[in-house]
Design an enzyme around this catalytic site. Structure first.
Site, mmCIF file in Angstrom:
data_model
loop_
_atom_site.group_PDB
_atom_site.id
_atom_site.type_symbol
_atom_site.label_atom_id
_atom_site.label_comp_id
_atom_site.label_asym_id
_atom_site.label_seq_id
_atom_site.Cartn_x
_atom_site.Cartn_y
_atom_site.Cartn_z
ATOM 1 N N HIS A 1 0.964 -0.658 -0.090
ATOM 2 C CA HIS A 1 -0.233 -0.146 -0.442
ATOM 3 C C HIS A 1 0.852 1.659 0.040
ATOM 4 C CE1 HIS A 1 -3.417 -2.503 1.126
ATOM 5 N NE2 HIS A 1 -2.668 -3.357 1.735
ATOM 6 N N ASN A 23 -5.519 5.615 10.670
ATOM 7 C CA ASN A 23 -5.502 4.492 10.298
ATOM 8 C C ASN A 23 -7.235 4.043 9.587
ATOM 9 O OD1 ASN A 23 -7.087 2.058 9.647
ATOM 10 N ND2 ASN A 23 -6.259 1.129 11.727
ATOM 11 N N GLN A 47 0.381 -7.881 15.698
ATOM 12 C CA GLN A 47 -0.065 -8.935 14.911
ATOM 13 C C GLN A 47 1.321 -8.940 13.803
ATOM 14 O OE1 GLN A 47 -3.514 -6.494 13.928
ATOM 15 N NE2 GLN A 47 -4.709 -8.287 14.194
ATOM 16 N N VAL A 82 -1.445 -6.421 6.570
ATOM 17 C CA VAL A 82 -0.818 -6.038 5.922
ATOM 18 C C VAL A 82 0.872 -6.095 6.437
ATOM 19 C CG1 VAL A 82 0.248 -3.829 4.879
ATOM 20 C CG2 VAL A 82 -2.052 -3.873 5.722
ATOM 21 N N HIS A 115 3.544 -5.555 6.007
ATOM 22 C CA HIS A 115 4.738 -4.238 6.908
ATOM 23 C C HIS A 115 4.507 -5.008 8.366
ATOM 24 C CE1 HIS A 115 6.639 -0.187 5.932
ATOM 25 N NE2 HIS A 115 6.982 -1.213 6.944
ATOM 26 N N HIS A 145 3.692 -3.300 12.168
ATOM 27 C CA HIS A 145 3.174 -2.314 12.624
ATOM 28 C C HIS A 145 3.192 -2.627 13.687
ATOM 29 C CE1 HIS A 145 0.391 -4.190 10.173
ATOM 30 N NE2 HIS A 145 -0.786 -3.500 10.839
ATOM 31 N N HIS A 183 -0.158 -1.209 16.234
ATOM 32 C CA HIS A 183 -1.238 -0.441 16.824
ATOM 33 C C HIS A 183 -1.328 0.260 18.164
ATOM 34 C CE1 HIS A 183 -3.663 -2.548 13.475
ATOM 35 N NE2 HIS A 183 -3.039 -3.532 13.802
#
Length: 147
Positions: free
Chosen positions: A9, A28, A84, A93, A95, A97, A99
């Site tokens: 993305h 988000n 995750q 996704v 990549h 990250h 949250h």
């Protein structure tokens, strides 16, 4: 840099509200609660173990700086911080990250339901993506917290 890659993305600079040397944070497109934001390394890295020690340090220092500002801004009384790491862990996704989800009493009937929602929020077609304009407005407001 005018945009970032987040897996496959493209993340427009207009939705980024924080940058450090190796990380960036952005709003988000489908938050599960108000203030649900993401922090990611600038380099596309699929799994946590693939990050360099400098990237890990930078990601967590950035997260440490962002959490209290987001919690205050959204008048949260607590925060979920989640990664995750891999498909079986719910990573949607490719990549890594973080949250950041500010919480308030009663935002979920069962406090731990946030994890169920996090697991499915990217797959829930009943919830539409926010508009680029909405996201840019929120990012602009949040960027002010870090000036």
């Amino acid at each position: 840099m005018s945009e970032f890659l987040f897996g496959s993305h493209v993340i427009s600079r207009s939705v980024v509200f924080f940058q450090s040397r190796l990380s960036y944070a952005f709003v988000n497109r489908r938050p599960i609660l108000p203030g649900h934001v993401l922090v990611s390394p600038k380099r596309v890295v699929m799994r946590f173990a693939d990050m360099t020690p400098d990237e890990v340090k930078d990601l967590f220092i950035a997260t440490h700086q962002i959490v209290p500002a987001i919690e205050r801004h959204y008048r949260g009384t607590a925060t979920n911080i989640a990664i995750q790491d891999g498909k079986e862990a719910g990573q949607s996704v490719q990549h890594i990250h973080v949250h950041i989800i500010p919480r308030k009493q009663g935002d979920f009937e069962n406090t731990d339901d946030v994890y169920k929602k996090l697991q499915s929020h990217d797959k829930d077609d009943s919830t539409k993506f926010r508009s680029p304009e909405d996201m840019a407005q929120e990012a602009s407001e949040l960027a002010e917290l870090f000036k």
